[in-house]
Scaffold this motif. Structure first.
Motif, PDB file in Angstrom:
ATOM      1  N   MET A 241       0.845  -1.197   0.000  1.00 38.04           N
ATOM      2  CA  MET A 241       0.000   0.000   0.000  1.00 38.04           C
ATOM      3  C   MET A 241       0.880   1.246   0.000  1.00 38.04           C
ATOM      4  SD  MET A 241      -2.890   1.089   2.762  1.00 38.04           S
ATOM      5  CE  MET A 241      -1.714   1.608   4.001  1.00 38.04           C
ATOM      6  N   THR A 242       0.481   2.263  -0.738  1.00 37.56           N
ATOM      7  CA  THR A 242       1.191   3.539  -0.717  1.00 37.56           C
ATOM      8  C   THR A 242       0.379   4.539   0.094  1.00 37.56           C
ATOM      9  OG1 THR A 242       2.083   3.094  -2.905  1.00 37.56           O
ATOM     10  CG2 THR A 242       2.149   5.370  -2.146  1.00 37.56           C
ATOM     11  N   ALA A 243       1.046   5.185   1.017  1.00 40.96           N
ATOM     12  CA  ALA A 243       0.344   6.157   1.854  1.00 40.96           C
ATOM     13  C   ALA A 243       0.054   7.424   1.059  1.00 40.96           C
ATOM     14  CB  ALA A 243       1.190   6.487   3.072  1.00 40.96           C
ATOM     15  N   ALA A 244      -1.092   8.013   1.304  1.00 40.41           N
ATOM     16  CA  ALA A 244      -1.384   9.317   0.721  1.00 40.41           C
ATOM     17  C   ALA A 244      -0.466  10.350   1.374  1.00 40.41           C
ATOM     18  CB  ALA A 244      -2.841   9.687   0.964  1.00 40.41           C
ATOM     19  N   ARG A 245       0.018  11.287   0.566  1.00 41.52           N
ATOM     20  CA  ARG A 245       0.899  12.330   1.084  1.00 41.52           C
ATOM     21  C   ARG A 245       0.182  13.672   0.950  1.00 41.52           C
ATOM     22  NH1 ARG A 245       6.837  10.328  -1.310  1.00 41.52           N
ATOM     23  NH2 ARG A 245       6.651   8.197  -0.511  1.00 41.52           N
ATOM     24  N   ILE A 246       0.032  14.340   2.086  1.00 44.44           N
ATOM     25  CA  ILE A 246      -0.655  15.634   2.038  1.00 44.44           C
ATOM     26  C   ILE A 246       0.263  16.720   2.591  1.00 44.44           C
ATOM     27  CG2 ILE A 246      -2.903  14.526   2.279  1.00 44.44           C
ATOM     28  CD1 ILE A 246      -3.050  15.749   5.113  1.00 44.44           C
ATOM     29  N   GLY A 247       0.112  17.916   2.076  1.00 47.79           N
ATOM     30  CA  GLY A 247       0.892  19.055   2.537  1.00 47.79           C
ATOM     31  C   GLY A 247       0.055  19.963   3.423  1.00 47.79           C
ATOM     32  N   ILE A 248       0.709  20.526   4.414  1.00 43.54           N
ATOM     33  CA  ILE A 248       0.051  21.511   5.278  1.00 43.54           C
ATOM     34  C   ILE A 248       0.954  22.737   5.326  1.00 43.54           C
ATOM     35  CG2 ILE A 248      -0.845  22.000   7.585  1.00 43.54           C
ATOM     36  CD1 ILE A 248      -1.268  18.977   7.922  1.00 43.54           C
ATOM     37  N   GLY A 249       0.557  23.794   4.631  1.00 39.77           N
ATOM     38  CA  GLY A 249       1.376  24.993   4.557  1.00 39.77           C
ATOM     39  C   GLY A 249       0.673  26.178   5.181  1.00 39.77           C
ATOM     40  N   GLY A 250       1.362  27.297   5.176  1.00 37.96           N
ATOM     41  CA  GLY A 250       0.751  28.510   5.718  1.00 37.96           C
ATOM     42  C   GLY A 250       1.772  29.361   6.438  1.00 37.96           C
ATOM     43  N   PRO A 251       1.406  30.609   6.706  1.00 42.98           N
ATOM     44  CA  PRO A 251       2.351  31.535   7.353  1.00 42.98           C
ATOM     45  C   PRO A 251       2.781  31.051   8.730  1.00 42.98           C
ATOM     46  CG  PRO A 251       0.461  32.716   6.454  1.00 42.98           C
ATOM     47  CD  PRO A 251       0.138  31.260   6.369  1.00 42.98           C
ATOM     48  N   VAL A 252       3.888  31.609   9.197  1.00 45.85           N
ATOM     49  CA  VAL A 252       4.394  31.306  10.533  1.00 45.85           C
ATOM     50  C   VAL A 252       3.335  31.695  11.568  1.00 45.85           C
ATOM     51  CG1 VAL A 252       6.156  31.898  12.237  1.00 45.85           C
ATOM     52  CG2 VAL A 252       6.780  31.682   9.826  1.00 45.85           C
ATOM     53  N   GLY A 253       3.079  30.786  12.491  1.00 51.19           N
ATOM     54  CA  GLY A 253       2.185  31.103  13.597  1.00 51.19           C
ATOM     55  C   GLY A 253       0.709  30.951  13.302  1.00 51.19           C
ATOM     56  N   SER A 254       0.372  30.426  12.132  1.00 52.90           N
ATOM     57  CA  SER A 254      -1.054  30.323  11.793  1.00 52.90           C
ATOM     58  C   SER A 254      -1.728  29.124  12.457  1.00 52.90           C
ATOM     59  CB  SER A 254      -1.238  30.252  10.275  1.00 52.90           C
ATOM     60  OG  SER A 254      -0.587  29.104   9.754  1.00 52.90           O
ATOM     61  N   GLY A 255      -0.922  28.204  12.981  1.00 55.52           N
ATOM     62  CA  GLY A 255      -1.518  27.074  13.697  1.00 55.52           C
ATOM     63  C   GLY A 255      -1.396  25.740  12.977  1.00 55.52           C
ATOM     64  N   LYS A 256      -0.403  25.608  12.123  1.00 56.22           N
ATOM     65  CA  LYS A 256      -0.250  24.351  11.382  1.00 56.22           C
ATOM     66  C   LYS A 256       0.049  23.178  12.325  1.00 56.22           C
ATOM     67  CE  LYS A 256       3.073  26.213   8.964  1.00 56.22           C
ATOM     68  NZ  LYS A 256       2.932  27.577   9.531  1.00 56.22           N
ATOM     69  N   THR A 257       0.997  23.392  13.219  1.00 54.89           N
ATOM     70  CA  THR A 257       1.362  22.311  14.130  1.00 54.89           C
ATOM     71  C   THR A 257       0.212  21.999  15.091  1.00 54.89           C
ATOM     72  OG1 THR A 257       3.646  23.106  14.002  1.00 54.89           O
ATOM     73  CG2 THR A 257       3.155  21.489  15.704  1.00 54.89           C
ATOM     74  N   ALA A 258      -0.475  23.034  15.530  1.00 54.69           N
ATOM     75  CA  ALA A 258      -1.632  22.820  16.412  1.00 54.69           C
ATOM     76  C   ALA A 258      -2.705  22.014  15.684  1.00 54.69           C
ATOM     77  CB  ALA A 258      -2.189  24.164  16.870  1.00 54.69           C
ATOM     78  N   LEU A 259      -2.895  22.306  14.417  1.00 53.84           N
ATOM     79  CA  LEU A 259      -3.883  21.554  13.633  1.00 53.84           C
ATOM     80  C   LEU A 259      -3.457  20.090  13.507  1.00 53.84           C
ATOM     81  CD1 LEU A 259      -6.428  21.448  11.883  1.00 53.84           C
ATOM     82  CD2 LEU A 259      -5.032  22.189   9.930  1.00 53.84           C
ATOM     83  N   ILE A 260      -2.177  19.889  13.253  1.00 55.12           N
ATOM     84  CA  ILE A 260      -1.690  18.505  13.145  1.00 55.12           C
ATOM     85  C   ILE A 260      -1.917  17.762  14.457  1.00 55.12           C
ATOM     86  CG2 ILE A 260       0.422  17.116  12.948  1.00 55.12           C
ATOM     87  CD1 ILE A 260       1.366  19.137  10.824  1.00 55.12           C
ATOM     88  N   GLU A 261      -1.665  18.434  15.567  1.00 55.82           N
ATOM     89  CA  GLU A 261      -1.900  17.780  16.864  1.00 55.82           C
ATOM     90  C   GLU A 261      -3.367  17.362  17.003  1.00 55.82           C
ATOM     91  OE1 GLU A 261       1.433  19.870  19.754  1.00 55.82           O
ATOM     92  OE2 GLU A 261      -0.400  20.968  19.304  1.00 55.82           O
ATOM     93  N   ARG A 262      -4.251  18.232  16.604  1.00 58.31           N
ATOM     94  CA  ARG A 262      -5.683  17.899  16.665  1.00 58.31           C
ATOM     95  C   ARG A 262      -6.022  16.748  15.709  1.00 58.31           C
ATOM     96  NH1 ARG A 262      -8.906  19.515  20.878  1.00 58.31           N
ATOM     97  NH2 ARG A 262      -8.406  21.659  21.481  1.00 58.31           N
ATOM     98  N   LEU A 263      -5.455  16.807  14.520  1.00 59.85           N
ATOM     99  CA  LEU A 263      -5.749  15.754  13.530  1.00 59.85           C
ATOM    100  C   LEU A 263      -5.212  14.403  13.997  1.00 59.85           C
ATOM    101  CD1 LEU A 263      -4.990  17.646  10.171  1.00 59.85           C
ATOM    102  CD2 LEU A 263      -7.228  17.108  11.169  1.00 59.85           C
ATOM    103  N   LEU A 264      -4.045  14.421  14.617  1.00 61.33           N
ATOM    104  CA  LEU A 264      -3.473  13.152  15.093  1.00 61.33           C
ATOM    105  C   LEU A 264      -4.409  12.472  16.090  1.00 61.33           C
ATOM    106  CD1 LEU A 264       0.319  14.036  15.585  1.00 61.33           C
ATOM    107  CD2 LEU A 264      -0.714  12.609  13.798  1.00 61.33           C
ATOM    108  N   ALA A 265      -4.994  13.268  16.964  1.00 50.63           N
ATOM    109  CA  ALA A 265      -5.921  12.694  17.945  1.00 50.63           C
ATOM    110  C   ALA A 265      -7.131  12.092  17.249  1.00 50.63           C
ATOM    111  CB  ALA A 265      -6.354  13.777  18.938  1.00 50.63           C
ATOM    112  N   GLU A 266      -7.645  12.801  16.258  1.00 49.54           N
ATOM    113  CA  GLU A 266      -8.814  12.301  15.527  1.00 49.54           C
ATOM    114  C   GLU A 266      -8.476  11.039  14.739  1.00 49.54           C
ATOM    115  OE1 GLU A 266     -11.986  13.506  15.369  1.00 49.54           O
ATOM    116  OE2 GLU A 266     -11.532  14.984  16.928  1.00 49.54           O
TER     117      GLU A 266
END
Lengths: 201, 227
Positions: free
Chosen positions: A1-26
């Protein structure tokens, strides 16, 4: 199986890492196998933050240095990220999703489709309600625009509904979702969108 | 490695320009090979940058990478390439340098495989199976030959890419101007051409570049580059 690869971009401080933390829990709650690659500009702060969070085994979180070129490492020459994703796939063949976080940059950054299958761009209300009007490539071209920190809109003088309406208008029908990673609102909608558009589950 | 049909000179030149262009994806822009640390600590300055670049070209590229690349180019088959790669692995005594050379080679192969370059898939398979480490210059030499570049062209290209990459680090870190480094590159054209002469087949790496080798072992916590 090949994993889907998605990008998460955006300005500094917009909350990308915080979003990833939330997504990981989900994703953990619904059994999606995930790994993360961070592209920190100067440190491996984001990778360390995710490791400290303990939502993923540390070996599923890789950091890639961007060589002072946060655009280049995800767009003009994404080979360092491609190689990192290849390493993760080889080591964890059960992976379904690899999230590649951009190092934080301005509104002009976009992800190469050589690198990712799909990408989202994260902006936030504190960056100013005129960001959609500036029509940067990230705002216009991303598969999903996320407007984060909806909870603080009143405190920074932003008419949130108007900002969302403007964001949707400039994107010509491409989706835009509102989130507050701090409060956890809108995260379920992002997950649902990812399941439908990327994971087909 | 299989030989590509000889390229007419004009085609070879165009191919070399493409493969040496900064837009050609190899991942090498993410590596400073110690220069970021040296600049941060003031051991290389704007004034000493030209001499540093020339010294690195001779001490590191000419004496180590040139040999490694030429051997990769000369390997007649995958087995010979794997043996040469193992030899190069033993000659790189700095662990960081060794690991980063593997990683840079892997990034190059990741792009080369997706570009369907001749020989790339077999090389990547060898690395994935653990039959070879896949050092950056070794892999590059093999790919240059498979693409149809002659050894002399491959070495000139590699030296130019090495020098451009080094000076590009200085530009991105704000130490030197974009025009300033072009002037440095122009001054180094003759030395570069001389240093890029093909080594004899029995040549082995014997470089001495202590500043950068030590700098690569002292990675900064707050850095922009891989090394």
């Amino acid at each position: 199986m090949t994993a889907a690869r998605i990008g998460i971009g955006g300005p500094v401080g917009s909350g990308k890492t915080a979003l990833i933390e939330r997504l990981l829990a989900e994703f953990a709650s619904i059994g999606i196998e995930v790994a993360v690659i961070t592209n920190d500009l100067v440190t491996d702060e984001d990778a360390e933050r995710l490791r400290r969070g303990g939502q993923l085994p540390p070996e599923r979180i890789l950091a890639v240095q961007a060589g002072a070129c946060p655009h280049t490492v995800i767009r003009e020459d994404p080979t360092l990220n491609m190689a990192a994703a290849d390493r993760l796939e080889a080591r964890f063949p059960q992976l379904q999703l690899i999230m590649i976080e951009s190092g934080g940059d301005n509104l002009a950054s976009t992800f190469s489709l050589d690198l990712v299958d799909w990408w989202m761009f994260v902006i936030d209300v504190a960056g100013g309600d005129d960001i959609p009007r500036k029509r940067g490539p990230g705002v216009l071209q991303s598969d999903l625009l996320v407007v984060n920190k909806s909870d603080i809109a009143p405190h920074v003088g932003v008419d949130f509904d108007a900002m969302m309406a403007e964001a949707r208008a400039v994107r010509n029908g491409r989706p835009a979702l509102a989130t507050s990673c701090r409060q956890g609102s809108g995260i379920a909608e992002v997950v649902e969108h990812l399941r439908r558009e990327v994971l087909f589950s | 490695m299989s030989d590509a049909p000889p390229r007419p000179p004009a085609e070879e030149l165009l191919l070399a320009l493409q493969m040496g262009d900064s837009a050609y994806p190899t991942g090498s822009f993410g590596y400073s090979w110690g220069l970021e640390t040296l600049l941060a600590e003031g051991l290389v300055t704007r004034a000493s940058l030209p001499l540093f670049a020339e010294a690195e070209l001779e001490g590191r590229w000419h004496r180590i990478e040139r040999i490694a690349l030429a051997g990769g180019w000369r390997a007649e088959d995958v087995a010979a390439l794997e043996a040469w790669d193992a030899l190069i692995d033993q000659y790189l005594w700095s662990e960081h340098q060794r690991i980063h050379s593997h990683e840079a080679g892997a990034a190059t192969l990741a792009a080369a495989t997706r570009l369907s370059l001749p020989g790339a898939a077999a090389l990547r398979e060898g690395v994935a199976a653990g039959r070879m480490a896949g050092h950056f210059p070794v892999v590059t030499g093999a790919l240059y030959r498979a693409a149809g570049l002659r050894l002399g062209t491959a070495l000139l290209l590699s030296a130019q890419v090495f020098l451009r990459g080094l000076l590009s680090v200085a530009v991105r870190l704000g130490l030197a101007g974009a025009l300033e480094v072009q002037a440095i590159m122009a001054r180094l054209v003759s030395p570069l051409a001389r240093l890029a002469a093909p080594p004899p087949p029995d040549a082995r790496p014997c470089g001495f570049s202590p500043l950068t080798e030590i700098a690569q072992m002292r990675l900064r916590d707050t850095r922009l580059f891989v090394n």
